[in-house]
Motif scaffolding. Structure first.
Motif, mmCIF file in Angstrom:
data_model
loop_
_atom_site.group_PDB
_atom_site.id
_atom_site.type_symbol
_atom_site.label_atom_id
_atom_site.label_comp_id
_atom_site.label_asym_id
_atom_site.label_seq_id
_atom_site.Cartn_x
_atom_site.Cartn_y
_atom_site.Cartn_z
ATOM 1 N N MET A 1 -1.687 -2.637 -10.563
ATOM 2 C CA MET A 1 -0.503 -2.139 -11.265
ATOM 3 C C MET A 1 0.054 -0.904 -10.567
ATOM 4 O O MET A 1 1.275 -0.743 -10.421
ATOM 5 C CB MET A 1 -0.846 -1.836 -12.728
ATOM 6 C CG MET A 1 -1.120 -3.073 -13.560
ATOM 7 S SD MET A 1 -1.870 -2.694 -15.173
ATOM 8 C CE MET A 1 -0.544 -1.795 -15.960
ATOM 9 N N PHE A 2 -0.841 -0.031 -10.116
ATOM 10 C CA PHE A 2 -0.421 1.170 -9.387
ATOM 11 C C PHE A 2 0.223 0.787 -8.058
ATOM 12 O O PHE A 2 1.262 1.338 -7.668
ATOM 13 C CB PHE A 2 -1.633 2.076 -9.173
ATOM 14 C CG PHE A 2 -1.293 3.447 -8.668
ATOM 15 C CD1 PHE A 2 -0.287 4.205 -9.249
ATOM 16 C CD2 PHE A 2 -1.997 4.001 -7.610
ATOM 17 C CE1 PHE A 2 0.019 5.478 -8.785
ATOM 18 C CE2 PHE A 2 -1.702 5.275 -7.141
ATOM 19 C CZ PHE A 2 -0.689 6.008 -7.723
ATOM 20 N N TYR A 3 -0.374 -0.198 -7.352
ATOM 21 C CA TYR A 3 0.223 -0.681 -6.109
ATOM 22 C C TYR A 3 1.641 -1.200 -6.355
ATOM 23 O O TYR A 3 2.552 -0.962 -5.563
ATOM 24 C CB TYR A 3 -0.599 -1.818 -5.504
ATOM 25 C CG TYR A 3 -2.015 -1.494 -5.115
ATOM 26 C CD1 TYR A 3 -2.463 -0.173 -4.974
ATOM 27 C CD2 TYR A 3 -2.941 -2.510 -4.883
ATOM 28 C CE1 TYR A 3 -3.772 0.106 -4.622
ATOM 29 C CE2 TYR A 3 -4.248 -2.241 -4.520
ATOM 30 C CZ TYR A 3 -4.665 -0.940 -4.393
ATOM 31 O OH TYR A 3 -5.959 -0.663 -4.048
ATOM 32 N N ALA A 4 1.814 -1.935 -7.448
ATOM 33 C CA ALA A 4 3.129 -2.527 -7.736
ATOM 34 C C ALA A 4 4.183 -1.453 -7.962
ATOM 35 O O ALA A 4 5.310 -1.572 -7.479
ATOM 36 C CB ALA A 4 3.031 -3.442 -8.957
ATOM 37 N N ILE A 5 3.826 -0.405 -8.686
ATOM 38 C CA ILE A 5 4.781 0.684 -8.928
ATOM 39 C C ILE A 5 5.170 1.347 -7.613
ATOM 40 O O ILE A 5 6.347 1.625 -7.368
ATOM 41 C CB ILE A 5 4.187 1.698 -9.920
ATOM 42 C CG1 ILE A 5 4.066 1.064 -11.313
ATOM 43 C CG2 ILE A 5 5.039 2.966 -9.983
ATOM 44 C CD1 ILE A 5 3.316 1.906 -12.324
ATOM 45 N N LEU A 6 4.194 1.561 -6.723
ATOM 46 C CA LEU A 6 4.481 2.178 -5.432
ATOM 47 C C LEU A 6 5.285 1.255 -4.529
ATOM 48 O O LEU A 6 6.054 1.715 -3.681
ATOM 49 C CB LEU A 6 3.177 2.581 -4.738
ATOM 50 C CG LEU A 6 2.342 3.660 -5.420
ATOM 51 C CD1 LEU A 6 1.070 3.933 -4.625
ATOM 52 C CD2 LEU A 6 3.142 4.946 -5.596
ATOM 53 N N GLU B 1 8.588 10.193 -4.507
ATOM 54 C CA GLU B 1 8.224 10.622 -3.159
ATOM 55 C C GLU B 1 7.097 9.769 -2.592
ATOM 56 O O GLU B 1 7.094 9.426 -1.403
ATOM 57 C CB GLU B 1 7.823 12.096 -3.183
ATOM 58 C CG GLU B 1 7.728 12.713 -1.798
ATOM 59 C CD GLU B 1 7.564 14.218 -1.840
ATOM 60 O OE1 GLU B 1 7.778 14.857 -0.802
ATOM 61 O OE2 GLU B 1 7.227 14.755 -2.922
ATOM 62 N N LEU B 2 6.147 9.415 -3.443
ATOM 63 C CA LEU B 2 5.070 8.531 -3.002
ATOM 64 C C LEU B 2 5.616 7.173 -2.566
ATOM 65 O O LEU B 2 5.175 6.609 -1.558
ATOM 66 C CB LEU B 2 4.044 8.350 -4.132
ATOM 67 C CG LEU B 2 3.160 9.546 -4.476
ATOM 68 C CD1 LEU B 2 2.381 9.280 -5.755
ATOM 69 C CD2 LEU B 2 2.216 9.859 -3.321
ATOM 70 N N ARG B 3 6.560 6.634 -3.320
ATOM 71 C CA ARG B 3 7.154 5.340 -2.950
ATOM 72 C C ARG B 3 7.842 5.413 -1.590
ATOM 73 O O ARG B 3 7.765 4.485 -0.793
ATOM 74 C CB ARG B 3 8.160 4.886 -4.010
ATOM 75 C CG ARG B 3 7.560 4.557 -5.350
ATOM 76 C CD ARG B 3 8.474 3.703 -6.185
ATOM 77 N NE ARG B 3 9.864 4.151 -6.142
ATOM 78 C CZ ARG B 3 10.889 3.464 -6.624
ATOM 79 N NH1 ARG B 3 10.677 2.300 -7.180
ATOM 80 N NH2 ARG B 3 12.105 3.933 -6.568
ATOM 81 N N GLU B 4 8.552 6.522 -1.355
ATOM 82 C CA GLU B 4 9.226 6.675 -0.062
ATOM 83 C C GLU B 4 8.207 6.727 1.074
ATOM 84 O O GLU B 4 8.419 6.153 2.139
ATOM 85 C CB GLU B 4 10.090 7.943 -0.063
ATOM 86 C CG GLU B 4 11.295 7.871 -0.981
ATOM 87 C CD GLU B 4 12.245 6.744 -0.602
ATOM 88 O OE1 GLU B 4 12.431 6.502 0.609
ATOM 89 O OE2 GLU B 4 12.787 6.097 -1.513
ATOM 90 N N ALA B 5 7.097 7.424 0.844
ATOM 91 C CA ALA B 5 6.070 7.521 1.887
ATOM 92 C C ALA B 5 5.425 6.169 2.148
ATOM 93 O O ALA B 5 5.200 5.782 3.310
ATOM 94 C CB ALA B 5 5.007 8.544 1.476
ATOM 95 N N ARG C 1 0.995 -2.521 2.149
ATOM 96 C CA ARG C 1 1.317 -1.115 2.412
ATOM 97 C C ARG C 1 0.779 -0.215 1.296
ATOM 98 O O ARG C 1 0.209 0.848 1.558
ATOM 99 C CB ARG C 1 2.826 -0.945 2.535
ATOM 100 C CG ARG C 1 3.421 -1.413 3.842
ATOM 101 C CD ARG C 1 4.925 -1.315 3.823
ATOM 102 N NE ARG C 1 5.493 -1.680 5.109
ATOM 103 C CZ ARG C 1 6.748 -2.092 5.271
ATOM 104 N NH1 ARG C 1 7.560 -2.191 4.224
ATOM 105 N NH2 ARG C 1 7.186 -2.394 6.475
ATOM 106 N N SER C 2 1.006 -0.641 0.046
ATOM 107 C CA SER C 2 0.534 0.169 -1.079
ATOM 108 C C SER C 2 -0.974 0.307 -1.061
ATOM 109 O O SER C 2 -1.521 1.405 -1.276
ATOM 110 C CB SER C 2 0.977 -0.461 -2.404
ATOM 111 O OG SER C 2 2.346 -0.268 -2.620
ATOM 112 N N ARG C 3 -1.667 -0.797 -0.807
ATOM 113 C CA ARG C 3 -3.130 -0.736 -0.795
ATOM 114 C C ARG C 3 -3.636 0.145 0.345
ATOM 115 O O ARG C 3 -4.538 0.970 0.144
ATOM 116 C CB ARG C 3 -3.725 -2.133 -0.666
ATOM 117 C CG ARG C 3 -5.255 -2.143 -0.737
ATOM 118 C CD ARG C 3 -5.840 -3.532 -0.597
ATOM 119 N NE ARG C 3 -7.271 -3.515 -0.830
ATOM 120 C CZ ARG C 3 -8.181 -3.276 0.108
ATOM 121 N NH1 ARG C 3 -7.809 -3.001 1.358
ATOM 122 N NH2 ARG C 3 -9.475 -3.289 -0.188
ATOM 123 N N ALA C 4 -3.056 -0.019 1.531
ATOM 124 C CA ALA C 4 -3.478 0.794 2.664
ATOM 125 C C ALA C 4 -3.256 2.275 2.367
ATOM 126 O O ALA C 4 -4.122 3.116 2.643
ATOM 127 C CB ALA C 4 -2.711 0.380 3.919
#
Length: 335
Positions: A43-48, A224-228, A281-284
């Protein structure tokens, strides 16, 4: 709780701090949730990754609580819609109302936003509403906008739909269209807890569990986390693995294993290849790495592909579940 320091602007610096942020989120969620670590991670990966999740599980396994808790922990505006057969599109998107100005006496139409104008929308029992209402939600999921009376309205960022569905309830339900299923980044299977976990659930029961939760990060930090995360690169061999994996799900493709040709009627579209990379990408990033590996793709492959394949009659006859088909697929495609 003390305010976390501002995140640096450099993407690599942000990624380096993301594992600690994820761990703080888990520590906070553990106050009200027992187990389900993998589901919460996804779920956290999906949000990012700017994606949506479909949570499938029996009633009473804390699907709704998980969604509400993660929204509260991330300081995201939360909204819940209980989907029913009489739900209309305006009940989700909002509607225009006739309003009179107190001073001039003039009347005009004013848009009154619906519950979709939130950062996290819980679509509870999403398959209980008819196709007309599903279509309104589909626009919100794909375009991040809603259209009312010919006017478009942008949804707030971040915007994520976390939908729940009962896997065995069929009476009074409407199967989700394949086009809408394809807009979900993940399908997450929420199972029963283990014995020790269930003991903790019963022992720690509270009528107001969410009051124990504190904010871990702010909405601005999430953006900001999503952009990164969007800057995390995937090497050509990783992209090649993701594409080969998805192409192998198509029974008419020469790359498909014989088992897939026998068990699958329709395979996944190129959107699945793209979503494998986005989720990877989110998981990495959450592992603190500024590159996507084939292991990341493998780790997210089941929730990305689970709802995008259509089983054949032969698979039903042989007792093949979607996860057993995906297990065969992942063993057949080399990294």
């Amino acid at each position: 709780m003390s305010e976390p320091p501002p995140l640096p602007k450099d993407p690599a610096d942000v990624i380096a701090r993301l594992p600690a942020i994820r761990e703080r989120v888990h520590q906070e969620l553990s106050k009200v949730l027992v187990g389900q670590r993998e589901t919460l991670d996804l779920m956290f990966y999906a949000i990012l990754a700017r994606g949506h999740c479909l949570l499938v599980g029996m009633p009473g396994v804390a699907k709704t609580l998980m969604v509400h808790a993660i929204a509260r922990t991330l300081e995201l505006a939360f909204s819940r819609v209980q989907f029913t057969p009489d739900l209309m599109p305006a009940d989700i998107t909002g509607t225009e109302i006739l309003q009179e100005d107190a001073e001039s006496g003039r009347r005009s139409f004013v848009f009154r936003p619906g519950p979709v104008f939130a950062h996290v929308l819980l679509a509870d029992e999403i398959n209980r509403t008819p196709p007309k209402t599903q279509a309104a939600l589909l626009e919100a999921m794909q375009e991040k906008t809603v259209t009312v009376a010919g006017k478009g309205y942008a949804l707030p960022e971040p915007f994520t739909v976390l939908a729940t569905q009962n896997p065995i309830e069929q009476e009074g339900t409407y199967p989700l269209p394949e086009a809408q299923l394809d807009r979900f980044l993940f399908e997450l299977q929420v199972g029963y807890p283990g014995y020790e976990e269930e003991l903790q659930i019963v022992s720690r029961h509270s009528f107001k569990p969410l009051e124990q939760l504190q904010r871990v990060v702010t909405r601005a930090e999430i953006l900001e986390l999503r952009e990164a995360v969007a800057w995390v690169p995937a090497a050509p061999n990783v992209v090649d693995y993701a594409v080969r994996l998805v192409r192998a799900t198509r029974p008419e493709s020469p790359e498909a294993p014989e088992a897939i040709k026998r068990w699958v009627r329709w395979g996944a579209s190129p959107r699945a290849s793209l979503n494998l990379i986005l989720a990877g990408r989110s998981r990495a990033a959450c592992e603190g790495r500024f590159h996507v590996s084939c292991e990341d793709i493998l780790a997210v492959a089941r929730p990305v592909l689970r709802h995008r394949l259509m089983r054949s009659f032969q698979a039903d006859a042989e007792g093949q579940t979607m996860d057993s088909i995906l297990d065969t697929l992942l063993r057949s495609v080399s990294r």
